[in-house]
Design a protein around this motif. Structure first.
Motif, PDB file in Angstrom:
ATOM      1  N   MET A  56       0.868  -1.310   0.176  1.00 44.65           N
ATOM      2  CA  MET A  56       0.053   0.007   0.243  1.00 44.65           C
ATOM      3  C   MET A  56       0.994   1.368   0.085  1.00 44.65           C
ATOM      4  SD  MET A  56      -3.165  -0.914  -0.409  1.00 44.65           S
ATOM      5  CE  MET A  56      -3.506   1.159  -0.435  1.00 44.65           C
ATOM      6  N   GLU A  57       2.060   1.153   0.879  1.00 41.23           N
ATOM      7  CA  GLU A  57       2.889   2.474   0.748  1.00 41.23           C
ATOM      8  C   GLU A  57       3.396   2.587  -0.550  1.00 41.23           C
ATOM      9  OE1 GLU A  57       3.287   4.763   3.081  1.00 41.23           O
ATOM     10  OE2 GLU A  57       1.652   3.606   4.242  1.00 41.23           O
ATOM     11  N   ARG A  58       3.742   1.441  -1.075  1.00 41.39           N
ATOM     12  CA  ARG A  58       4.389   1.818  -2.739  1.00 41.39           C
ATOM     13  C   ARG A  58       3.315   2.147  -3.527  1.00 41.39           C
ATOM     14  NH1 ARG A  58       7.143  -3.474  -4.417  1.00 41.39           N
ATOM     15  NH2 ARG A  58       7.502  -2.144  -6.088  1.00 41.39           N
ATOM     16  N   LEU A  59       2.215   1.732  -3.287  1.00 41.81           N
ATOM     17  CA  LEU A  59       1.091   2.362  -4.367  1.00 41.81           C
ATOM     18  C   LEU A  59       0.860   3.799  -4.322  1.00 41.81           C
ATOM     19  CD1 LEU A  59      -1.928  -0.268  -4.022  1.00 41.81           C
ATOM     20  CD2 LEU A  59      -0.016  -0.191  -5.814  1.00 41.81           C
ATOM     21  N   LYS A  60       0.938   4.215  -3.110  1.00 41.54           N
ATOM     22  CA  LYS A  60       0.709   5.788  -2.781  1.00 41.54           C
ATOM     23  C   LYS A  60       1.906   6.422  -3.565  1.00 41.54           C
ATOM     24  CE  LYS A  60      -1.439   5.172   1.790  1.00 41.54           C
ATOM     25  NZ  LYS A  60      -1.044   5.463   3.352  1.00 41.54           N
ATOM     26  N   ILE A  61       3.135   6.045  -3.325  1.00 44.84           N
ATOM     27  CA  ILE A  61       4.336   6.774  -4.079  1.00 44.84           C
ATOM     28  C   ILE A  61       3.949   6.490  -5.541  1.00 44.84           C
ATOM     29  CG2 ILE A  61       6.836   6.410  -4.332  1.00 44.84           C
ATOM     30  CD1 ILE A  61       7.138   5.171  -1.815  1.00 44.84           C
ATOM     31  N   SER A  62       3.881   5.352  -6.051  1.00 46.43           N
ATOM     32  CA  SER A  62       3.448   5.139  -7.435  1.00 46.43           C
ATOM     33  C   SER A  62       2.420   6.326  -8.082  1.00 46.43           C
ATOM     34  CB  SER A  62       2.983   3.745  -7.951  1.00 46.43           C
ATOM     35  OG  SER A  62       1.849   3.552  -7.692  1.00 46.43           O
ATOM     36  N   ALA A  63       1.220   6.504  -7.335  1.00 50.46           N
ATOM     37  CA  ALA A  63       0.280   7.395  -7.554  1.00 50.46           C
ATOM     38  C   ALA A  63       0.843   8.861  -7.682  1.00 50.46           C
ATOM     39  CB  ALA A  63      -0.715   7.197  -6.689  1.00 50.46           C
ATOM     40  N   GLY A  64       1.896   9.193  -7.047  1.00 50.23           N
ATOM     41  CA  GLY A  64       2.444  10.648  -7.261  1.00 50.23           C
ATOM     42  C   GLY A  64       1.444  11.730  -6.839  1.00 50.23           C
ATOM     43  N   GLY A  65       0.687  11.553  -5.918  1.00 52.92           N
ATOM     44  CA  GLY A  65      -0.160  12.422  -5.304  1.00 52.92           C
ATOM     45  C   GLY A  65      -1.617  12.269  -5.872  1.00 52.92           C
ATOM     46  N   GLN A  66      -1.689  11.383  -6.976  1.00 51.25           N
ATOM     47  CA  GLN A  66      -3.455  11.343  -7.428  1.00 51.25           C
ATOM     48  C   GLN A  66      -4.224  10.767  -6.216  1.00 51.25           C
ATOM     49  OE1 GLN A  66      -4.044  12.241 -10.329  1.00 51.25           O
ATOM     50  NE2 GLN A  66      -1.662  13.012 -10.493  1.00 51.25           N
ATOM     51  N   SER A  67      -5.709  10.732  -6.415  1.00 52.38           N
ATOM     52  CA  SER A  67      -6.420  10.616  -5.329  1.00 52.38           C
ATOM     53  C   SER A  67      -7.130   9.106  -5.391  1.00 52.38           C
ATOM     54  CB  SER A  67      -7.618  11.595  -5.737  1.00 52.38           C
ATOM     55  OG  SER A  67      -8.241  11.365  -6.818  1.00 52.38           O
ATOM     56  N   GLU A  68      -7.272   8.559  -6.518  1.00 52.07           N
ATOM     57  CA  GLU A  68      -7.913   7.048  -6.580  1.00 52.07           C
ATOM     58  C   GLU A  68      -7.447   6.470  -7.573  1.00 52.07           C
ATOM     59  OE1 GLU A  68     -11.762   8.267  -6.386  1.00 52.07           O
ATOM     60  OE2 GLU A  68     -12.038   8.334  -8.518  1.00 52.07           O
ATOM     61  N   ALA A  69      -7.578   4.828  -7.737  1.00 53.17           N
ATOM     62  CA  ALA A  69      -7.460   4.271  -8.758  1.00 53.17           C
ATOM     63  C   ALA A  69      -7.825   2.811  -8.662  1.00 53.17           C
ATOM     64  CB  ALA A  69      -5.907   3.952  -8.892  1.00 53.17           C
ATOM     65  N   TRP A  70      -8.273   2.163  -9.797  1.00 55.28           N
ATOM     66  CA  TRP A  70      -8.751   0.812  -9.792  1.00 55.28           C
ATOM     67  C   TRP A  70      -7.500   0.057  -9.192  1.00 55.28           C
ATOM     68  CZ3 TRP A  70     -13.755   0.220  -9.407  1.00 55.28           C
ATOM     69  CH2 TRP A  70     -14.547   0.684 -10.506  1.00 55.28           C
ATOM     70  N   ILE A  71      -7.936  -1.296  -8.419  1.00 54.42           N
ATOM     71  CA  ILE A  71      -6.798  -2.120  -8.255  1.00 54.42           C
ATOM     72  C   ILE A  71      -7.402  -3.618  -8.819  1.00 54.42           C
ATOM     73  CG2 ILE A  71      -5.874  -0.844  -6.542  1.00 54.42           C
ATOM     74  CD1 ILE A  71      -7.435  -2.980  -4.236  1.00 54.42           C
ATOM     75  N   GLY A  72      -6.661  -4.666  -8.662  1.00 52.91           N
ATOM     76  CA  GLY A  72      -7.099  -5.728  -9.523  1.00 52.91           C
ATOM     77  C   GLY A  72      -8.051  -6.630  -8.580  1.00 52.91           C
ATOM     78  N   LEU A  73      -8.845  -6.209  -7.538  1.00 48.89           N
ATOM     79  CA  LEU A  73      -9.780  -7.138  -7.006  1.00 48.89           C
ATOM     80  C   LEU A  73     -11.431  -6.944  -7.387  1.00 48.89           C
ATOM     81  CD1 LEU A  73      -9.561  -8.610  -4.225  1.00 48.89           C
ATOM     82  CD2 LEU A  73     -10.459  -6.893  -2.853  1.00 48.89           C
TER      83      LEU A  73
END
Length: 320
Positions: A56-73
């Motif tokens: 989850m921490e790595r996802l936040k970094i990859s998003a670069g300040g964006q607010s939301e995104a689909w994941i694979g669930l």
């Protein structure tokens, strides 16, 4: 051949500090969940699978300040309800952790709130039969004036890549008891990355992942496997933490041999286990004079075993 259990874990000598077995890609294009899944499978590996809070921490970094995104669930229309432990990979942890520290929290919370509290303040809700049977846990439960939650839950949600990871990070309003069939999950970074279920037809950005580990279903000796990986990919795989172990053991289930070579070998000269080191490419041939190498059990508990390096097995390569 005779195989001997390797009783060490993450203790072998290693020539680097960190090596990610997968990478994340935040795609800032609005697509519905199915379109996002197709894009990720064409360009990368799949929509992202999240296995723990470090992910989850790595996802936040990859998003670069964006607010939301689909994941694979996603929640398939006719999916069966399956039981899971809250702590991912608990079966492996039970075999490697010999000490535990448990905390009875005497605050009244819902199961979802209790899980969130434990992950923020400690590790997770207690999970696995071995933890539940621990005498310390039994004493704590007896001392409580209320029914005590532990980390067992049941749901119908599935990962796009077919993996069976049990990690969930729902927001506190999520109700797992109601029917969510045909919905998909998104991570909301403005809410600490917690997940929200949405209609899969909504159009949103999404996160793909790139899997850097490949199972080679060819039977080779350990040195042949090492040479193959370095010629065609990067190297034999190295496991440096429990999260890597959990990811690799999922892939080991698909092997066609009972064991799978890892980048682990023993030196009689040094009397130590070593991981392969591409920075010193001749090291393995100089000091691997015992003919002993490390392999993961393809089934069972996926423990590590010492075997004869001339045995021919499937193996894991790390992609470039």
């Amino acid at each position: 051949m005779q195989w001997s259990l390797i009783l060490l874990f993450l203790m072998a000598q290693c020539c680097f500090i960190d090596c990610q077995l997968y990478t994340y890609h935040y795609i800032n294009q609005n697509k519905n969940w199915t379109e996002a899944q197709q894009y990720c499978r064409e360009k990368h590996t799949d929509l992202v699978t999240v296995t723990n809070m470090k992910d989850m921490e790595r996802l936040k970094i990859s998003a670069g300040g964006q607010s939301e995104a689909w994941i694979g669930l996603y929640d398939p229309t006719n999916g069966p309800r399956t039981w899971y432990w809250s702590l991912t990979g608990v079966e492996f942890n039970e075999k490697t952790n010999t000490t535990h520290k448990y905390h009875l929290i005497k605050e009244l919370k819902t199961w979802q709130e209790a899980q969130s509290y434990c992950r923020e303040k400690h590790t997770d809700l207690i999970s696995g039969t071995k933890q539940l049977e621990d005498e310390e846990v039994k004493k704590l439960m007896i001392s409580s004036d209320h029914i005590v939650y532990f980390g067992l839950f049941r749901d119908t949600w599935r990962w796009s890549d077919g993996s069976s990871f049990s990690f969930r990070h729902w927001n506190l309003k999520f109700n797992n008891q109601i029917i969510n069939r045909g919905q998909c999950a998104m991570t909301v970074f403005d809410d600490g990355g917690r997940w929200r279920n949405e209609n899969c037809n909504e159009r949103k950005p999404f996160i793909c992942y790139e899997d850097k580990v490949i199972l080679i279903k060819e039977n080779k000796t350990w040195l042949e496997a090492l040479t193959y990986c370095r010629d065609h990919h990067d190297d034999l795989v190295t496991i440096t933490n429990m999260d890597d172990q959990i990811l690799i053991q999922e892939k080991a289930k698909e092997a066609s041999t009972p064991f799978v070579w890892l980048g682990l070998f023993f030196s009689c000269l040094k009397n130590k286990w070593f991981w392969v080191c591409k920075n010193n490419p001749n090291l393995e041939r100089r000091i691997n004079n015992c003919g002993k190498s490390g392999a993961m059990e393809a089934g069972g508990k996926h423990m590590w075993f010492q075997g004869n390096s001339t045995e021919k097995l499937n193996f894991f390569c790390l992609k470039r």
